[in-house]
Design an enzyme around this catalytic site. Sequence first.
Site, PDB file in Angstrom:
ATOM      1  N   SER A 207     -21.519  35.337  32.100  1.00 46.26           N
ATOM      2  CA  SER A 207     -20.832  35.184  33.394  1.00 46.26           C
ATOM      3  C   SER A 207     -19.359  34.962  33.119  1.00 46.26           C
ATOM      4  O   SER A 207     -18.985  34.438  32.060  1.00 46.26           O
ATOM      5  CB  SER A 207     -21.390  33.958  34.132  1.00 46.26           C
ATOM      6  OG  SER A 207     -20.545  33.595  35.203  1.00 46.26           O
TER       7      SER A 207
ATOM      8  N   TYR B 156     -23.443  25.029  33.767  1.00 50.16           N
ATOM      9  CA  TYR B 156     -23.649  26.488  33.830  1.00 50.16           C
ATOM     10  C   TYR B 156     -22.635  27.191  32.921  1.00 50.16           C
ATOM     11  O   TYR B 156     -22.995  28.070  32.127  1.00 50.16           O
ATOM     12  CB  TYR B 156     -23.501  26.950  35.279  1.00 50.16           C
ATOM     13  CG  TYR B 156     -23.664  28.435  35.483  1.00 50.16           C
ATOM     14  CD1 TYR B 156     -24.915  29.035  35.399  1.00 50.16           C
ATOM     15  CD2 TYR B 156     -22.564  29.251  35.764  1.00 50.16           C
ATOM     16  CE1 TYR B 156     -25.078  30.399  35.593  1.00 50.16           C
ATOM     17  CE2 TYR B 156     -22.703  30.615  35.959  1.00 50.16           C
ATOM     18  CZ  TYR B 156     -23.959  31.183  35.872  1.00 50.16           C
ATOM     19  OH  TYR B 156     -24.110  32.548  36.054  1.00 50.16           O
TER      20      TYR B 156
HETATM   21  N1  LIG Z   1     -25.130  36.522  41.050  1.00 52.77           N
HETATM   22  C1  LIG Z   1     -23.984  36.243  40.456  1.00 52.77           C
HETATM   23  O1  LIG Z   1     -22.936  36.095  41.104  1.00 52.77           O
HETATM   24  C2  LIG Z   1     -23.909  36.155  38.943  1.00 52.77           C
HETATM   25  C3  LIG Z   1     -22.631  36.143  38.352  1.00 52.77           C
HETATM   26  C4  LIG Z   1     -22.530  36.056  36.968  1.00 52.77           C
HETATM   27  C5  LIG Z   1     -23.675  35.991  36.198  1.00 52.77           C
HETATM   28  N2  LIG Z   1     -24.898  35.989  36.799  1.00 52.77           N
HETATM   29  C6  LIG Z   1     -26.072  35.888  35.930  1.00 52.77           C
HETATM   30  O2  LIG Z   1     -26.888  37.022  36.143  1.00 52.77           O
HETATM   31  C7  LIG Z   1     -28.236  36.682  35.837  1.00 52.77           C
HETATM   32  C8  LIG Z   1     -29.136  37.186  36.951  1.00 52.77           C
HETATM   33  O3  LIG Z   1     -28.816  36.506  38.141  1.00 52.77           O
HETATM   34  P1  LIG Z   1     -28.982  37.182  39.580  1.00 52.77           P
HETATM   35  O4  LIG Z   1     -27.667  37.126  40.224  1.00 52.77           O
HETATM   36  O5  LIG Z   1     -29.685  38.468  39.477  1.00 52.77           O
HETATM   37  O6  LIG Z   1     -29.882  36.054  40.278  1.00 52.77           O
HETATM   38  P2  LIG Z   1     -31.349  36.097  40.895  1.00 52.77           P
HETATM   39  O7  LIG Z   1     -31.481  37.213  41.876  1.00 52.77           O
HETATM   40  O8  LIG Z   1     -31.607  34.705  41.345  1.00 52.77           O
HETATM   41  O9  LIG Z   1     -32.289  36.438  39.636  1.00 52.77           O
HETATM   42  C9  LIG Z   1     -32.564  35.486  38.645  1.00 52.77           C
HETATM   43  C10 LIG Z   1     -33.686  36.002  37.777  1.00 52.77           C
HETATM   44  O10 LIG Z   1     -33.929  35.051  36.727  1.00 52.77           O
HETATM   45  C11 LIG Z   1     -35.320  34.778  36.683  1.00 52.77           C
HETATM   46  N3  LIG Z   1     -35.593  33.415  36.254  1.00 52.77           N
HETATM   47  C12 LIG Z   1     -35.006  32.270  36.683  1.00 52.77           C
HETATM   48  N4  LIG Z   1     -35.575  31.205  36.103  1.00 52.77           N
HETATM   49  C13 LIG Z   1     -36.544  31.694  35.288  1.00 52.77           C
HETATM   50  C14 LIG Z   1     -37.488  31.082  34.421  1.00 52.77           C
HETATM   51  N5  LIG Z   1     -37.569  29.746  34.284  1.00 52.77           N
HETATM   52  N6  LIG Z   1     -38.339  31.876  33.747  1.00 52.77           N
HETATM   53  C15 LIG Z   1     -38.304  33.210  33.884  1.00 52.77           C
HETATM   54  N7  LIG Z   1     -37.428  33.850  34.689  1.00 52.77           N
HETATM   55  C16 LIG Z   1     -36.566  33.092  35.385  1.00 52.77           C
HETATM   56  C17 LIG Z   1     -35.812  34.979  38.102  1.00 52.77           C
HETATM   57  O11 LIG Z   1     -37.191  35.267  38.061  1.00 52.77           O
HETATM   58  P3  LIG Z   1     -38.297  34.518  38.973  1.00 52.77           P
HETATM   59  O12 LIG Z   1     -37.689  34.231  40.288  1.00 52.77           O
HETATM   60  O13 LIG Z   1     -39.417  35.511  39.009  1.00 52.77           O
HETATM   61  O14 LIG Z   1     -38.613  33.301  38.213  1.00 52.77           O
HETATM   62  C18 LIG Z   1     -34.992  36.180  38.548  1.00 52.77           C
HETATM   63  O15 LIG Z   1     -35.617  37.371  38.163  1.00 52.77           O
HETATM   64  C19 LIG Z   1     -28.275  35.175  35.613  1.00 52.77           C
HETATM   65  O16 LIG Z   1     -28.287  34.912  34.230  1.00 52.77           O
HETATM   66  C20 LIG Z   1     -26.965  34.694  36.224  1.00 52.77           C
HETATM   67  O17 LIG Z   1     -26.492  33.526  35.596  1.00 52.77           O
HETATM   68  C21 LIG Z   1     -25.041  36.079  38.153  1.00 52.77           C
END
Ligand SMILES: NC(=O)c1ccc[n+]([C@@H]2O[C@H](COP(=O)([O-])OP(=O)(O)OC[C@H]3O[C@@H](n4cnc5c(N)ncnc54)[C@H](OP(=O)(O)O)[C@@H]3O)[C@@H](O)[C@H]2O)c1
Length: 250
Positions: A136, A148
Amino acid sequence: MSRRTRVAGRNAVVTGASSGIGAAVAERLAAMGCPLVLVGRDRDRLAAVRARTGGRAVVADLGTARGVESVAEAAVDWVELLIHVAGIGWAGPLADTPATTVDELMAVNLGAPVQLTRALLPTLRAADGHVVFVASIAAIGVANEAVYAATKAGLRGFADAVRLESGVGVTTVLPGVVATEYFRRRGTAYHRRFPRMVPPQRVAAGLVGAVEGGKAEVFVPRWLTLGARVHGAAPATFARLSRRFDPPAR
Ligand SMILES: NC(=O)c1ccc[n+]([C@@H]2O[C@H](COP(=O)([O-])OP(=O)(O)OC[C@H]3O[C@@H](n4cnc5c(N)ncnc54)[C@H](OP(=O)(O)O)[C@@H]3O)[C@@H](O)[C@H]2O)c1
């Protein structure tokens, strides 16, 4: 630079595949003919993604050692592309962060990718494979997201070391703000005026392009690279600008 790696048709494990960026990555890889192992906790959402992408769903909690082991078992002697997307967020002053939340962030965002990469490295090496870490922009430090930010900076440092020592391709993806369920799940809405949100498909496209292009790091959107350069070259200026646009909580 990292190693250039062909993506089309390669066996890929995608964590966090049940939602957001991970689901978009899975769909892009499926369109490129990649057989997939899709990892998440939510069985129904994982099944919905699998209906679009094919592949095998592995329901696993990456916050536990057992969950990490089950993914390693499903992927050993098979994986060629290991794509760590799963992650959780939390926002608020450090002193208000519950100790259990600190542990969970450390385990899911940092511990699991480290353990899984360690366990699958021999397979990836034999396959001339590639590891991708979705970190991130918070890796360069964001107020009120200290834990984070620490997990994402840790991931970036881990990726840099593995790239030097392992012989496999290693790419770190640093998204800004992405339109997913991330903010609802962390319980705090996105409140800044910029960076603006981008769709998860844009991150998926940047990720695949970076692997094929042999990039060590890619920021999405690309202009965020500038912030990282200022952070690296002039940290005091970066801190001054950060405080100006995002004053510390009292
Ligand atoms: N959205 C943003 O603005 C943003 C910005 C920078 C970086 N990121 C990074 O991008 C990545 C994906 O985030 P996203 O935005 O796509 O969010 P999201 O839609 O909330 O997806 C998060 C994913 O992580 C999985 N996950 C969470 N806890 C878990 C656990 N204990 N075991 C297994 N799987 C788990 C969830 O699966 P389940 O729900 O099935 O458990 C889901 O598939 C993350 O690493 C986040 O830090 C996001």
